[in-house]
Design an enzyme around this catalytic site. Sequence first.
Site, PDB file in Angstrom:
ATOM      1  N   CYS A 131       1.581  -1.076   0.131  1.00 54.54           N
ATOM      2  CA  CYS A 131      -0.381  -0.154  -0.114  1.00 54.54           C
ATOM      3  C   CYS A 131       0.784   1.187  -0.051  1.00 54.54           C
ATOM      4  O   CYS A 131       1.426   1.302  -0.613  1.00 54.54           O
ATOM      5  CB  CYS A 131      -0.816  -0.109   1.545  1.00 54.54           C
ATOM      6  SG  CYS A 131      -2.785   1.160   1.330  1.00 54.54           S
ATOM      7  N   HIS A 219      -3.917  -4.804   0.662  1.00 56.30           N
ATOM      8  CA  HIS A 219      -3.551  -5.850   2.104  1.00 56.30           C
ATOM      9  C   HIS A 219      -3.709  -6.800   2.278  1.00 56.30           C
ATOM     10  O   HIS A 219      -4.400  -7.208   2.589  1.00 56.30           O
ATOM     11  CB  HIS A 219      -3.949  -5.107   3.086  1.00 56.30           C
ATOM     12  CG  HIS A 219      -3.479  -3.480   3.033  1.00 56.30           C
ATOM     13  ND1 HIS A 219      -2.744  -3.179   3.677  1.00 56.30           N
ATOM     14  CD2 HIS A 219      -4.425  -2.219   2.191  1.00 56.30           C
ATOM     15  CE1 HIS A 219      -2.536  -1.560   3.993  1.00 56.30           C
ATOM     16  NE2 HIS A 219      -3.824  -1.091   3.289  1.00 56.30           N
ATOM     17  N   GLU A 221      -1.572  -8.582   4.436  1.00 58.33           N
ATOM     18  CA  GLU A 221      -1.899  -9.236   6.184  1.00 58.33           C
ATOM     19  C   GLU A 221      -3.364  -8.611   6.607  1.00 58.33           C
ATOM     20  O   GLU A 221      -3.478  -8.698   7.459  1.00 58.33           O
ATOM     21  CB  GLU A 221      -0.370  -7.516   6.259  1.00 58.33           C
ATOM     22  CG  GLU A 221      -0.565  -5.985   6.507  1.00 58.33           C
ATOM     23  CD  GLU A 221      -1.297  -5.388   4.951  1.00 58.33           C
ATOM     24  OE1 GLU A 221      -1.494  -4.033   5.341  1.00 58.33           O
ATOM     25  OE2 GLU A 221      -1.200  -5.836   4.304  1.00 58.33           O
TER      26      GLU A 221
END
Length: 277
Positions: A131, A219, A221
């Site tokens: 990002c 993302h 994660e």
Amino acid sequence: MEAELMNLESKMERLQPTTNISEHSTTLRIALLVADTPPANVVEQHGDYTKIFPEMLRKAIALSGRNIKVEWENFDVTKMQYPSEHSGFQGIILSGSAASAASDEPWIFHLNEYLKQLITDVPECKLVGVCFGHQLIARAMGGTVAKNKKGWEIGLTEVQLNTAGKKLLKTNRDSLKLQQVHQDIVTYSPPGLEVLCSSNLCEVQAMLKPNHIFTIQGHPEFTPSIVEEITRFKEKAGSLSPELANEVYQQLNVSDDSIWLAKKIMEFMMGGFIEEN
């Protein structure tokens, strides 16, 4: 600022990987450059980035079936903390941030200079940006970043892999479903980085320089629960409309490809992508 950059140059001279990672290695040493702290409701339930990223790779390693130990060292780049001259890493991950990668805040300026030197002087160290990290790496290499005129890209998003993306990532997939939370985008991808995929709201969703740099706008994660908490935080703060927030909530139970992409990050850091059957 000049003194800080001279000190940075001194550190960069000695920032070399301690080990050449091969497919059969069992230890992966990673520096996590932390560019933000998630909202309090996220930290309370899931921890900050120093917890979220290790959990992402833990799941990726489990999916791979490989016996890999990951050693992490964390650096708060908002306080201009970077790996010391005594550190050696096979990989560096730059996290997301609520800050704009187009900004010239002192810590972002300093981080941009650090990335320029890292990319030039230590090509042996794999660099991953997520990002904000994706955007700032593009900027450091001569690309441009700006606020997306189409607005927020948030929640589960379908990303289309192009021909180069499928070839370089060694996959037959045509698309991925990834979690997104961003307003800024890379508006010009720099020379030396191959664009891998795009979405309806963002043309540059991932970039790659083989064996050196891998950047991702989404993302991997973030779990759906994390995205839900971030969305609630932004809706409450008034930065997201209830209508857009509701679109995010409606897709929270749809499976995504985050761990598949996290596995690709692991493969990249371990020396190369693995051909899929």
